[in-house]
Design a protein around this motif. Structure first.
Motif, mmCIF file in Angstrom:
data_model
loop_
_atom_site.group_PDB
_atom_site.id
_atom_site.type_symbol
_atom_site.label_atom_id
_atom_site.label_comp_id
_atom_site.label_asym_id
_atom_site.label_seq_id
_atom_site.Cartn_x
_atom_site.Cartn_y
_atom_site.Cartn_z
ATOM 1 N N MET A 155 0.270 4.605 -5.889
ATOM 2 C CA MET A 155 -0.896 3.757 -5.680
ATOM 3 C C MET A 155 -0.769 2.512 -6.548
ATOM 4 O O MET A 155 -0.392 2.586 -7.705
ATOM 5 N N ALA A 156 -1.113 1.380 -5.984
ATOM 6 C CA ALA A 156 -1.045 0.136 -6.726
ATOM 7 C C ALA A 156 -2.083 0.159 -7.843
ATOM 8 O O ALA A 156 -3.103 0.822 -7.774
ATOM 9 N N THR A 157 -1.796 -0.611 -8.896
ATOM 10 C CA THR A 157 -2.726 -0.670 -10.024
ATOM 11 C C THR A 157 -3.376 -2.039 -10.088
ATOM 12 O O THR A 157 -2.902 -3.006 -9.483
ATOM 13 N N LEU A 158 -4.443 -2.111 -10.855
ATOM 14 C CA LEU A 158 -5.175 -3.356 -11.016
ATOM 15 C C LEU A 158 -4.313 -4.355 -11.765
ATOM 16 O O LEU A 158 -3.769 -4.070 -12.828
ATOM 17 N N ASP A 159 -4.154 -5.558 -11.206
ATOM 18 C CA ASP A 159 -3.420 -6.605 -11.901
ATOM 19 C C ASP A 159 -4.161 -6.971 -13.172
ATOM 20 O O ASP A 159 -5.373 -6.766 -13.303
ATOM 21 N N GLU A 160 -3.459 -7.539 -14.118
ATOM 22 C CA GLU A 160 -4.054 -7.836 -15.424
ATOM 23 C C GLU A 160 -5.298 -8.692 -15.295
ATOM 24 O O GLU A 160 -6.290 -8.478 -15.999
ATOM 25 N N ASP A 161 -5.281 -9.658 -14.412
ATOM 26 C CA ASP A 161 -6.409 -10.576 -14.270
ATOM 27 C C ASP A 161 -7.279 -10.261 -13.056
ATOM 28 O O ASP A 161 -8.154 -11.040 -12.693
ATOM 29 N N GLY A 162 -7.049 -9.151 -12.394
ATOM 30 C CA GLY A 162 -7.814 -8.787 -11.215
ATOM 31 C C GLY A 162 -6.899 -8.404 -10.075
ATOM 32 O O GLY A 162 -5.689 -8.217 -10.254
ATOM 33 N N TYR A 163 -7.467 -8.263 -8.868
ATOM 34 C CA TYR A 163 -6.692 -7.879 -7.702
ATOM 35 C C TYR A 163 -6.082 -9.097 -7.034
ATOM 36 O O TYR A 163 -6.785 -10.069 -6.724
ATOM 37 N N SER A 164 -4.779 -9.028 -6.775
ATOM 38 C CA SER A 164 -4.157 -10.068 -5.955
ATOM 39 C C SER A 164 -4.697 -9.948 -4.530
ATOM 40 O O SER A 164 -5.294 -8.920 -4.168
ATOM 41 N N TYR A 165 -4.483 -10.969 -3.726
ATOM 42 C CA TYR A 165 -5.002 -10.945 -2.352
ATOM 43 C C TYR A 165 -4.426 -9.753 -1.577
ATOM 44 O O TYR A 165 -5.178 -9.010 -0.920
ATOM 45 N N ASP A 166 -3.108 -9.566 -1.668
ATOM 46 C CA ASP A 166 -2.485 -8.476 -0.908
ATOM 47 C C ASP A 166 -2.988 -7.112 -1.380
ATOM 48 O O ASP A 166 -3.237 -6.208 -0.558
ATOM 49 N N HIS A 167 -3.124 -6.954 -2.681
ATOM 50 C CA HIS A 167 -3.605 -5.696 -3.235
ATOM 51 C C HIS A 167 -5.046 -5.434 -2.787
ATOM 52 O O HIS A 167 -5.396 -4.323 -2.342
ATOM 53 N N TRP A 168 -5.877 -6.446 -2.877
ATOM 54 C CA TRP A 168 -7.287 -6.368 -2.458
ATOM 55 C C TRP A 168 -7.404 -5.952 -0.996
ATOM 56 O O TRP A 168 -8.146 -5.029 -0.645
ATOM 57 N N MET A 169 -6.652 -6.625 -0.121
ATOM 58 C CA MET A 169 -6.728 -6.334 1.303
ATOM 59 C C MET A 169 -6.151 -4.963 1.628
ATOM 60 O O MET A 169 -6.662 -4.262 2.518
ATOM 61 N N ASP A 170 -5.126 -4.572 0.897
ATOM 62 C CA ASP A 170 -4.525 -3.249 1.125
ATOM 63 C C ASP A 170 -5.527 -2.149 0.787
ATOM 64 O O ASP A 170 -5.710 -1.197 1.559
ATOM 65 N N LEU A 171 -6.191 -2.281 -0.359
ATOM 66 C CA LEU A 171 -7.170 -1.283 -0.767
ATOM 67 C C LEU A 171 -8.337 -1.197 0.213
ATOM 68 O O LEU A 171 -8.749 -0.104 0.621
ATOM 69 N N LEU A 172 -8.874 -2.337 0.606
ATOM 70 C CA LEU A 172 -10.036 -2.334 1.488
ATOM 71 C C LEU A 172 -9.675 -1.914 2.909
ATOM 72 O O LEU A 172 -10.450 -1.217 3.569
ATOM 73 N N THR A 173 -8.509 -2.306 3.388
ATOM 74 C CA THR A 173 -8.076 -1.885 4.720
ATOM 75 C C THR A 173 -7.932 -0.367 4.768
ATOM 76 O O THR A 173 -8.398 0.292 5.711
ATOM 77 N N ASN A 174 -7.303 0.202 3.747
ATOM 78 C CA ASN A 174 -7.140 1.654 3.701
ATOM 79 C C ASN A 174 -8.483 2.358 3.605
ATOM 80 O O ASN A 174 -8.702 3.389 4.264
ATOM 81 N N ALA A 175 -9.382 1.826 2.788
ATOM 82 C CA ALA A 175 -10.701 2.443 2.624
ATOM 83 C C ALA A 175 -11.493 2.403 3.926
ATOM 84 O O ALA A 175 -12.123 3.391 4.322
ATOM 85 N N ILE A 176 -11.473 1.266 4.593
ATOM 86 C CA ILE A 176 -12.215 1.102 5.852
ATOM 87 C C ILE A 176 -11.635 2.010 6.930
ATOM 88 O O ILE A 176 -12.371 2.740 7.607
ATOM 89 N N ASP A 177 -10.323 1.997 7.086
ATOM 90 C CA ASP A 177 -9.702 2.801 8.142
ATOM 91 C C ASP A 177 -9.869 4.297 7.882
ATOM 92 O O ASP A 177 -10.110 5.078 8.813
ATOM 93 N N HIS A 178 -9.765 4.700 6.619
ATOM 94 C CA HIS A 178 -9.953 6.112 6.285
ATOM 95 C C HIS A 178 -11.386 6.551 6.607
ATOM 96 O O HIS A 178 -11.600 7.626 7.183
ATOM 97 N N THR A 179 -12.348 5.716 6.268
ATOM 98 C CA THR A 179 -13.749 6.050 6.534
ATOM 99 C C THR A 179 -14.012 6.145 8.030
ATOM 100 O O THR A 179 -14.724 7.047 8.486
#
Length: 199
Positions: free
Chosen positions: A1-25
């Motif tokens: 699983m990807a981890t939180l970038d030091e300064d926050g979520y990169s765009y790709d990381h952000w979209m990957d997390l939310l896409t997976n969460a939405i599709d799983h739900t």
């Protein structure tokens, strides 16, 4: 699983997390993306997630953090009821069967966890039944409602046949009155369901 970038979520990381969460739900909620506007609604959720990342990045001057991620997920949860009418056909039919079983059980006394076990098992069996229905073509001359009435009746007959062997033992008063209580209940419940299922 990807981890939180030091300064926050990169765009790709952000979209990957939310896409997976939405599709799983959506999968867990048994939403059919081919129903109505559901795929469009799903894509709109991803568009919103993308726009949120850009808004936070360029207007708030930081990459989104955990709090921002939670807010984005909360937004999706609020919007989720828009998908509800798109539950898969098989699951909607299984819910009808579960309701028929619930009505038939009526006031029969069970421990609450045992009653729920019966309903959950019947919901699971019904969804499996409709998902793998190999007799759909046989009833193709019927309209959709005619097909569902025939198959729901057959499914309910299977439940009634299974009841003495699989479920009757869960009745709290089974040892004291095996016959009269259940017989009266069955007669009343079957009469009501016969009308509902148009027997």
């Amino acid at each position: 699983m990807a981890t939180l970038d030091e300064d926050g979520y990169s765009y790709d990381h952000w979209m990957d997390l939310l896409t997976n969460a939405i599709d799983h739900t959506l999968v867990e909620s048994r939403i059919d993306l081919n129903y109505g506007d559901n795929r469009l609604l799903r894509n709109k959720q991803l568009d919103h997630a993308s726009a949120e990342w850009e808004r936070i990045k360029f207007f708030e001057q930081h990459e989104p953090n955990v709090d921002d991620l939670v807010k984005a997920i909360d937004y999706f949860v609020v919007e989720l009821p828009q998908f509800e009418y798109g539950k898969r056909r098989e699951f909607r039919l299984a819910l009808e069967h579960e309701q028929n079983v619930k009505e038939w059980l009526g006031n029969t006394k069970f421990r609450e966890e045992d009653r729920q076990y019966i309903l959950d098992r019947e919901l699971h069996l019904a969804e499996k039944f409709f998902t793998s229905d190999d007799k759909y073509d046989i009833y193709s001359e019927l309209d959709y409602r005619g097909y569902t009435q025939v198959r729901l009746r057959q499914l309910f007959d299977r439940f009634r046949n299974d009841y003495p062997e699989f479920y009757q033992c869960y009745e709290l008063d089974h040892n004291n009155q095996k016959n009269n209580h259940l017989t009266i209940l069955q007669q009343n419940s079957v009469a009501n369901l016969a009308t509902k299922l148009k027997w």
